[in-house]
Design a protein around this motif. Structure first.
Motif, short mmCIF file in Angstrom:
data_model
loop_
_atom_site.label_atom_id
_atom_site.label_comp_id
_atom_site.label_asym_id
_atom_site.label_seq_id
_atom_site.Cartn_x
_atom_site.Cartn_y
_atom_site.Cartn_z
N GLN A 1 -15.25 49.71 3.07
CA GLN A 1 -16.58 48.96 1.93
C GLN A 1 -16.14 48.34 1.07
O GLN A 1 -17.44 46.95 1.31
N ALA A 2 -15.56 48.31 0.43
CA ALA A 2 -15.23 47.24 -0.72
C ALA A 2 -14.95 46.12 0.03
O ALA A 2 -15.77 45.14 -0.53
N GLN A 3 -14.11 46.52 1.46
CA GLN A 3 -14.35 44.19 1.21
C GLN A 3 -14.37 43.93 2.24
O GLN A 3 -15.08 42.78 1.87
N TRP A 4 -15.28 44.71 2.86
CA TRP A 4 -16.87 44.57 3.33
C TRP A 4 -17.72 43.32 2.56
O TRP A 4 -18.20 42.27 3.06
N TRP A 5 -18.51 44.64 1.72
CA TRP A 5 -18.81 43.93 1.12
C TRP A 5 -18.78 42.44 0.16
O TRP A 5 -19.05 41.38 -0.52
N ARG A 6 -16.90 42.45 0.06
CA ARG A 6 -16.26 41.04 -0.73
C ARG A 6 -16.64 40.33 0.29
O ARG A 6 -16.80 39.12 -0.48
N ASP A 7 -16.49 40.17 1.52
CA ASP A 7 -16.23 39.25 2.60
C ASP A 7 -17.99 38.53 2.57
O ASP A 7 -17.85 37.57 2.79
N ALA A 8 -18.82 39.78 2.25
CA ALA A 8 -20.22 38.98 2.80
C ALA A 8 -20.57 38.11 1.35
O ALA A 8 -21.58 37.33 1.24
N GLY A 9 -19.77 38.32 -0.03
CA GLY A 9 -20.42 37.75 -1.13
C GLY A 9 -20.62 38.16 -1.79
O GLY A 9 -21.55 37.60 -3.22
N ALA A 10 -20.63 39.51 -2.22
CA ALA A 10 -20.73 40.38 -3.66
C ALA A 10 -20.37 39.51 -4.24
O ALA A 10 -19.47 39.42 -4.78
N ASP A 11 -20.80 39.96 -5.68
CA ASP A 11 -19.97 40.16 -6.69
C ASP A 11 -19.75 40.92 -7.80
O ASP A 11 -18.38 40.48 -8.09
N LEU A 12 -20.31 42.06 -7.56
CA LEU A 12 -19.65 42.85 -8.39
C LEU A 12 -19.63 44.61 -7.74
O LEU A 12 -21.13 44.93 -6.85
N ALA A 13 -19.09 45.28 -7.54
CA ALA A 13 -19.51 46.82 -6.66
C ALA A 13 -18.95 48.24 -7.83
O ALA A 13 -17.75 48.12 -8.64
N ARG A 14 -19.77 48.94 -7.03
CA ARG A 14 -19.41 50.72 -8.25
C ARG A 14 -19.04 51.06 -6.82
O ARG A 14 -20.30 51.76 -6.15
N GLY A 15 -18.90 52.52 -7.54
CA GLY A 15 -18.79 53.57 -6.36
C GLY A 15 -17.00 54.42 -6.01
O GLY A 15 -16.64 54.45 -7.14
N VAL B 1 -22.98 45.65 -6.02
CA VAL B 1 -23.59 46.72 -4.77
C VAL B 1 -22.58 47.89 -5.37
O VAL B 1 -21.89 48.76 -5.39
N PRO B 2 -23.65 49.08 -5.30
CA PRO B 2 -23.50 50.25 -5.67
C PRO B 2 -23.17 51.21 -4.39
O PRO B 2 -23.44 50.81 -3.67
N GLY B 3 -22.75 52.46 -4.34
CA GLY B 3 -22.41 53.55 -3.61
C GLY B 3 -21.47 52.72 -2.24
O GLY B 3 -20.98 53.27 -1.57
#
Length: 69
Positions: free
Chosen positions: A30-44, A22-24
């Motif tokens: 936001q990081a927590q939302w994406w983590r909870d949604a199951g994303a593997d990695l994030a950047r921003g 997940v970019p941005g």
């Protein structure tokens, strides 16, 4: 509605063997939302400012990792 679609799409992406990046991501929420949604990695901006590749060379050395970061 979009959030539900995203949460349903992530397992589909995983089923193909792909990684969800997940970019941005600019905030802890936001990081927590994406983590909870199951994303593997994030950047921003939440994780750090943009950097030039030559500046990253120092960070990617064995000495950096031995500092306990």
């Amino acid at each position: 509605m979009v959030a539900q679609a995203v949460r349903q799409a992530i397992p589909l992406v995983h089923s193909t063997g792909a990684t969800v990046i997940v970019p941005g991501v600019d905030t802890a929420e936001q990081a927590q939302w994406w983590r909870d949604a199951g994303a593997d990695l994030a950047r921003g901006a939440h994780f750090g400012p943009p950097a030039w590749p030559q500046d990253l060379r120092e960070l990617l050395t064995p000495a950096f990792f031995s500092r306990g970061r």
